[in-house]
Design an enzyme around this catalytic site. Structure first.
Site, PDB file in Angstrom:
ATOM      1  N   SER A  32       0.826  -1.203   0.000  1.00 27.03           N
ATOM      2  CA  SER A  32       0.000   0.000   0.000  1.00 27.03           C
ATOM      3  C   SER A  32       0.868   1.265   0.000  1.00 27.03           C
ATOM      4  CB  SER A  32      -0.900   0.001   1.233  1.00 27.03           C
ATOM      5  OG  SER A  32      -1.679   1.171   1.254  1.00 27.03           O
ATOM      6  N   LYS A  91      -3.544   2.318  -2.274  1.00 26.09           N
ATOM      7  CA  LYS A  91      -3.203   3.393  -1.344  1.00 26.09           C
ATOM      8  C   LYS A  91      -4.302   3.489  -0.282  1.00 26.09           C
ATOM      9  CE  LYS A  91      -1.338   7.446  -0.058  1.00 26.09           C
ATOM     10  NZ  LYS A  91      -0.092   7.398   0.721  1.00 26.09           N
ATOM     11  N   CYS A 131       0.079   3.527  10.399  1.00 25.75           N
ATOM     12  CA  CYS A 131       0.710   4.670   9.726  1.00 25.75           C
ATOM     13  C   CYS A 131       1.510   5.473  10.746  1.00 25.75           C
ATOM     14  CB  CYS A 131      -0.326   5.575   9.060  1.00 25.75           C
ATOM     15  SG  CYS A 131       0.470   7.003   8.279  1.00 25.75           S
ATOM     16  N   LYS A 176      -2.708  -4.649   9.161  1.00 21.70           N
ATOM     17  CA  LYS A 176      -1.310  -4.286   8.902  1.00 21.70           C
ATOM     18  C   LYS A 176      -0.694  -3.708  10.169  1.00 21.70           C
ATOM     19  CE  LYS A 176       1.829  -2.059   5.653  1.00 21.70           C
ATOM     20  NZ  LYS A 176       1.956  -1.452   4.335  1.00 21.70           N
ATOM     21  N   THR A 218       6.245   0.680   7.890  1.00 25.72           N
ATOM     22  CA  THR A 218       7.559   1.323   8.035  1.00 25.72           C
ATOM     23  C   THR A 218       7.940   1.492   9.505  1.00 25.72           C
ATOM     24  OG1 THR A 218       6.449   3.450   7.932  1.00 25.72           O
ATOM     25  CG2 THR A 218       7.382   2.620   5.887  1.00 25.72           C
TER      26      THR A 218
END
Lengths: 313, 334
Positions: B35, B59, B144, B179, B207
């Site tokens: 994504s 996305k 995120c 995720k 990340t």
């Protein structure tokens, strides 16, 4: 795509022109390119010429490519490089770049011998809308001269002359000025020089020189400029205050260069924000983001009214 | 190594069965796009046949469009890339009305990534998209690192994760993939919480929170102080988080983090991943996912492995290695 259908009345002409620049969307591809030559251009700049496969779409002035070193590379991501020339040689495409070896990636690039290969993705972004009517005034700061000489050549091919304003801090930084004069004179165009220290040409910046030249030129003026962002902001402000249109080639740190990562935002002007919101409501536009334009796909060439110059870094 | 499998005779690459199952969804092969690195699919459709890869994770979409963070949004670091995009996206309506129809035309297997600042926002998204044709599964972005609200920290709460997934589960009959962030004390805890809540699969990992300082200006090289690090720099760390998560749950795990080659992908699968996601590599090489797929197929064929599923979790730590890992973990907690 044009916005002609969506914008009624007097705004039509301007809106059409605003989107008239060649859009590179979906024609780019990644290819392996061969280094043809590299040479010093003075003042720490290098001229690089690459040979690309015939199927690569020829870039126009203002467009860029993503240049990637082959393994083992000192850097991970490709680097956006503004195209400074493009011509066909025996069916293949020769593309030139003017760059400064300032970081690990560009230093490694500067050491590549003829015959070495690199990866090139492009052509990317929207170039200068050179068919726009008016007296073309090309304004270059420092190494911004390269894509604008390419633009001058493109104008010359359609039998249009231009006024070419070239500025730098000092005469030694007027890169390739002799070649520029030859090329411009051949096409019937005129070169005007400016240096901050007065060591050559007009003493002052390019906007000072522009203000001096403008009264002698036939209106409307259409400016195409490339250089540091501070210079471009000054050109944009002059254009908006003097009823000229100006197309400015912006730069940004980028990751993908293709509009996917959303990594290269530039602040939209209030006017552009309103237009994007109106287009969004019509569910017709694909640009979407009212706050930020992406340098890579909405630009890198922007008309002066598209960006908020107070917030451009 | 004493546990190494005996070498098998090579087979023809086209005889390798690459299909895998993620909940009720069958993927034609284990290579997905991560994504945020593949847009809404159509941006790369002229350079990649989307029908050949396992699927496209789109996305992250939020209820309202998001403009994203102020520049700088990206910065390169050693073998990695920092980003602080801030979930810029077109919002639910345009995703459903413009982007999804295009993806259906492209015949891609679509995993729609959804993100929310609250459990209620995620519910809104699933109510709207949960029964849309053309979506094969949903990936819920609980990780995120670049948003003020509803980011990785907010979703690191195991009770909240479990409760939210239980709320979301009835809203769709498609698999729900959670995720996860790597920036937690123990990813096995968040992994188990998602499994308890009803997640059909996990993605490990998003990340890593990271930063880079421009000493000349004494400021961040991003618009915000920190961003998320991706790329080859994180692969060994992501692999460890993926291995830990896969060992803690029974549901499939999708490996993600710095995958740029077929061997990278196979390491994640050996560590227990059922499928993998290619992310930052696509920014370097738009066709990276198809190359990773081809390399994976070649390696499996050369090693006589007829089904990629035979390799899932093939890596087993030896008892001595296991003990070292456990000691290191305990040491970290002391």
């Amino acid at each position: 795509m044009t916005t002609r259908e969506r914008v009624p009345g007097r705004a039509t002409a301007r809106a059409r022109i605003a989107t008239a620049a060649p859009a590179a969307r979906r024609t780019w591809r990644q290819v392996r390119a061969r280094v043809v030559s590299q040479r010093d251009s003075g003042a720490g700049f290098r001229w690089l010429e690459l040979e690309l496969p015939a199927g690569f779409v020829a870039p126009v002035a203002g467009q860029f490519v993503q240049l990637l070193l082959e393994f083992p590379s000192p850097v991970l991501l490709p680097r956006p490089m503004s195209v400074a020339s493009a011509r066909r040689v025996r069916g293949k495409l020769r593309v030139g770049f003017l760059y400064a070896a300032v970081g690990a990636g560009t230093r490694a690039l500067s050491e590549l011998p003829p015959g070495a290969s690199v990866s090139v993705t492009g052509p990317l972004g929207r170039g200068y809308p050179l068919s726009e009517p008016g007296t073309p005034v090309l304004i270059a700061g420092g190494r911004g001269v390269a894509p604008l000489l390419m633009a001058a050549d493109e104008l010359a091919r359609s039998r249009r002359r231009c006024e070419f304003v070239f500025g730098a801090r000092t005469s030694g930084l007027l890169i390739g000025v002799t070649e520029a004069r030859t090329r411009l004179t051949r096409g019937g165009s005129r070169l005007h020089l400016a240096t901050d220290d007065g060591s050559r040409g007009f003493k002052g910046d390019v906007v000072g020189l522009l203000a001096k030249l403008a009264p002698k030129l036939e209106r409307p003026l259409v400016i195409h400029a490339c250089g540091p962002h501070g210079m471009l902001a000054a050109v944009a402000r002059w254009a908006m205050a003097n009823g000229a249109r100006a197309h400015l080639a912006m730069e940004s740190v980028m990751a993908c260069g293709t509009g996917v990562c959303r990594g290269c935002p530039l602040p939209r002007s209030g006017e552009a924000r309103q237009r994007v919101l109106a287009e969004g409501a019509a569910a017709a536009a694909l640009k979407g983001n009212p706050e930020w334009a992406m340098c890579c796909t909405d630009g890198p060439v922007f008309e002066s009214r598209e960006l908020d110059w107070e917030r451009v870094e | 190594m004493s546990h190494a499998a005996p070498k098998r005779a090579a087979i023809a690459p086209d005889r390798v069965d690459l299909s895998v199952r993620v909940g009720s969804l069958t993927l034609r092969n284990p290579i997905l796009t991560a994504s945020g690195t593949f847009g809404y699919g159509d941006e790369y459709a002229h350079v990649i046949d989307l029908a050949t890869i396992g699927g496209v994770v789109t996305k992250t979409v939020t209820v309202k469009p998001r403009a994203g963070n102020a520049p700088q949004r990206v910065a390169e670091t050693a073998s990695g890339m920092l980003n602080s995009i801030g979930l810029e996206n077109v919002g639910l309506e345009r995703f459903r009305d413009e982007k999804l129809p295009r993806l259906r035309e492209l015949e891609a297997t679509v995993i729609a990534s959804i993100g929310g600042e609250t459990p209620e926002e995620l519910e809104t998204l699933l109510r709207a998209l949960g029964r849309e044709p053309g979506v094969g599964a949903f990936e819920v972005n609980f990780s995120c690192p670049n948003v003020a609200a509803g980011g990785a920290r907010y979703w690191a709460d195991t009770d909240r994760l479990e409760r939210t997934l239980a709320q979301l589960k009835p809203l769709t009959d498609k698999p729900l993939i959670a995720k996860l962030s790597p920036d937690v004390t123990d990813i096995r805890d968040t992994a188990r919480a998602c499994e308890r809540g009803g997640a059909d699969a996990l993605t490990a990992v998003n990340t890593f929170v990271a930063m880079s300082i421009d000493l000349d200006g004494m400021k961040s090289r991003l618009g915000k102080a920190t961003g998320g690090l991706s790329g080859p720099a994180i692969k060994p760390m992501a692999l460890a988080r993926c291995w830990e998560a896969a060992g803690a749950v029974k549901i499939p795990v999708l490996g993600s983090g710095g995958i740029a080659s077929g061997r990278d992908a196979l390491e994640f699968i050996a560590a227990g991943a059922t499928a993998v996601q290619v992310g930052t590599a696509t920014f370097v090489e738009p066709g990276a996912s198809t190359r990773v797929l081809a390399e994976m197929r070649t390696w499996l064929a050369a090693n006589g492995i007829a089904r990629v599923t035979d390799l899932i979790g093939a890596f087993r730590a030896e008892p001595a290695q296991e003990a070292t890992t456990a000691a290191a973990r305990n040491g970290g907690q002391r």
